[in-house]
Design an enzyme around this catalytic site. Structure first.
Site, PDB file in Angstrom:
ATOM      1  N   GLN A 186       3.994 -13.443  -1.873  1.00  0.00           N
ATOM      2  CA  GLN A 186       4.497 -12.424  -1.335  1.00  0.00           C
ATOM      3  C   GLN A 186       5.755 -12.699  -0.008  1.00  0.00           C
ATOM      4  O   GLN A 186       6.566 -12.071   0.236  1.00  0.00           O
ATOM      5  CB  GLN A 186       3.731 -11.116  -0.817  1.00  0.00           C
ATOM      6  CG  GLN A 186       3.252 -10.168  -2.038  1.00  0.00           C
ATOM      7  CD  GLN A 186       1.718 -11.156  -2.558  1.00  0.00           C
ATOM      8  OE1 GLN A 186       1.598 -12.241  -2.459  1.00  0.00           O
ATOM      9  NE2 GLN A 186       0.947 -10.264  -3.024  1.00  0.00           N
ATOM     10  N   ALA A 243       0.715  -1.271  -0.002  1.00  0.00           N
ATOM     11  CA  ALA A 243       0.005   0.178  -0.033  1.00  0.00           C
ATOM     12  C   ALA A 243       0.843   1.230   0.089  1.00  0.00           C
ATOM     13  O   ALA A 243       0.627   2.128  -0.815  1.00  0.00           O
ATOM     14  CB  ALA A 243      -1.081  -0.102   1.068  1.00  0.00           C
ATOM     15  N   ASP A 273      -4.171  -2.457   3.845  1.00  0.00           N
ATOM     16  CA  ASP A 273      -4.170  -1.914   2.636  1.00  0.00           C
ATOM     17  C   ASP A 273      -5.407  -0.794   2.775  1.00  0.00           C
ATOM     18  O   ASP A 273      -5.399   0.404   2.210  1.00  0.00           O
ATOM     19  CB  ASP A 273      -4.637  -2.836   1.732  1.00  0.00           C
ATOM     20  CG  ASP A 273      -3.497  -3.697   1.278  1.00  0.00           C
ATOM     21  OD1 ASP A 273      -3.175  -4.642   1.753  1.00  0.00           O
ATOM     22  OD2 ASP A 273      -2.699  -3.196   0.395  1.00  0.00           O
ATOM     23  N   ARG A 306      -5.044   0.146  -8.846  1.00  0.00           N
ATOM     24  CA  ARG A 306      -5.406  -0.843  -8.236  1.00  0.00           C
ATOM     25  C   ARG A 306      -6.502  -0.235  -7.231  1.00  0.00           C
ATOM     26  O   ARG A 306      -6.475   0.873  -6.479  1.00  0.00           O
ATOM     27  CB  ARG A 306      -4.364  -1.234  -7.159  1.00  0.00           C
ATOM     28  CG  ARG A 306      -3.381  -2.327  -8.066  1.00  0.00           C
ATOM     29  CD  ARG A 306      -2.194  -3.021  -7.330  1.00  0.00           C
ATOM     30  NE  ARG A 306      -2.801  -4.249  -6.725  1.00  0.00           N
ATOM     31  CZ  ARG A 306      -2.352  -5.027  -5.744  1.00  0.00           C
ATOM     32  NH1 ARG A 306      -0.924  -4.839  -5.504  1.00  0.00           N
ATOM     33  NH2 ARG A 306      -2.844  -5.855  -5.235  1.00  0.00           N
ATOM     34  N   ASN A 364      -6.561  -6.519   4.283  1.00  0.00           N
ATOM     35  CA  ASN A 364      -5.173  -6.772   3.917  1.00  0.00           C
ATOM     36  C   ASN A 364      -5.136  -8.174   3.034  1.00  0.00           C
ATOM     37  O   ASN A 364      -5.971  -8.708   2.867  1.00  0.00           O
ATOM     38  CB  ASN A 364      -4.386  -7.003   5.391  1.00  0.00           C
ATOM     39  CG  ASN A 364      -2.873  -7.242   5.193  1.00  0.00           C
ATOM     40  OD1 ASN A 364      -2.226  -6.146   4.440  1.00  0.00           O
ATOM     41  ND2 ASN A 364      -2.282  -8.081   5.677  1.00  0.00           N
TER      42      ASN A 364
END
Ligand code: MRU
Length: 327
Positions: A178, A48, A219, A80, A229
């Site tokens: 990630q 973010a 986020d 996004r 998130n």
């Protein structure tokens, strides 16, 4: 090694291509706002705060080049949907423009302020941890997801800097990995003790009493504390609650959306089926299979033990603590 996801070169923005990590350290040069928007959409840059700072530099590039800044802002805004730092950064650039400010200087200030905010988050969060905690984290909320230092991993860095013996467990975070590709790599760069697990192993380790705390990023945090998130965060929060383990969100105030009353109004990005049905370009599912790919989920405020921000640690009831910190 110092992890640098975003490098501003005056006339270009260099972004570390996070899709290639950990195999390759390669920077992509963006010379206009469109290239920055593509980099955000395709997750060359992700996380973010990193998305927000990159978008600010995208606007700076548009202004420098004499491009249509409003069109650039609209394209970046649509790149996004879930991370509110993107909208926050674009709104701030708009205000700077309305005030006749220098947009390059504004983006540079946002970069610096993000690193400073993360260091404050780190210090605030490290105080919540014991002397030798084992921490579960999910996704990558590290230097790679910000201008530098990280939010959840910023807390871990600050705890290590304070002399605590921290062990980290990193969820892989299917399907984009990630945790496996980024968090494991980032922590190894600094010799921080990290163990990689697949997402479905977390319950097993909670049951064994392995974790002293969970720390994740965010986020978008709604005005009542509900937090979006990376997909799978909600599952981890439920497990933490069931096992009496503190579950912390670490995020700067720029991630709190006071205009979003609850998690129900947070837009959840749906990404491509291909990211679920293939790994490293190799298909792992039958052709034509029906797929869902929500990239984020919402953890209800009641499951969150505290929100660690750059302006202090927020506690329940979050509607009140959030209102106070913004007043
Ligand atoms: O899809 P991503 O990789 O952009 O998602 C990132 C996350 O969910 C992070 O945990 C979040 O942005 C916090 S980053 C400091």
């Amino acid at each position: 090694m110092h992890v640098e996801p975003i490098r501003w070169r005056g006339k270009a923005l260099e972004l570390l291509d996070q899709r290639l990590l950990p195999r390759e350290v390669h920077y992509v040069a963006c010379r206009d706002a469109h290239e920055v928007a593509v980099a955000i959409r395709d997750m060359i840059v992700r996380g973010a705060p990193a998305i927000g700072v990159s978008a600010a530099f995208g606007i700076a590039l548009a202004a420098q080049r004499g491009d249509d800044v409003d069109a650039a802002a609209a394209e970046l805004r649509a790149s996004r949907p879930t991370a509110v730092n993107l909208m926050w950064a674009l709104d701030r650039m708009q205000r700077a423009r309305d005030a006749g400010g220098d947009l390059t200087a504004e983006a540079e200030a946002m970069f610096r302020e993000d690193v400073e905010a993360n260091k404050r988050i780190g210090r605030n969060g490290a105080m919540l941890l014991g002397e030798s905690p084992t921490i579960l984290t999910h996704c990558n909320a590290g230097a790679l997801a910000t201008a530098g230092y990280g939010t959840a991993l910023g807390v871990i860095r600050a705890a290590v800097e304070a002399g605590k013996r921290v062990a980290v467990f990193a969820d892989e975070t299917r399907p984009y990995l990630q945790g496996a590709r980024l968090t494991a790599w980032e922590l190894k760069q600094e010799d921080i003790d990290v163990t990689l697990i697949t997402d479905n192993m977390a319950g097993h380790f909670f049951q064994q009493g392995k974790f002293d705390a969970v720390i994740v990023g965010a986020d978008r945090i709604a005005a009542n504390g509900d937090t979006a998130n990376k997909i799978g965060t909600y599952t981890v929060a439920v497990l933490a609650h069931a096992h009496g383990v503190p579950f912390y969100i670490a995020a700067p105030l720029s991630t709190i959306d006071v205009n979003c009353p609850t998690g129900a109004s947070i837009p959840i990005e749906e990404r491509s089926a291909a990211e679920v049905t293939s790994m490293n370009g190799v298909s792992i599912a039958p052709d034509g299979i029906s797929v869902r790919h929500p990239a984020f989920d919402v953890t209800p405020a009641r499951l969150i033990s505290a929100i660690i921000t750059d302006q202090g640690v927020l506690r329940k009831p979050y509607d009140e603590s959030i209102r106070r910190v913004f007043s």
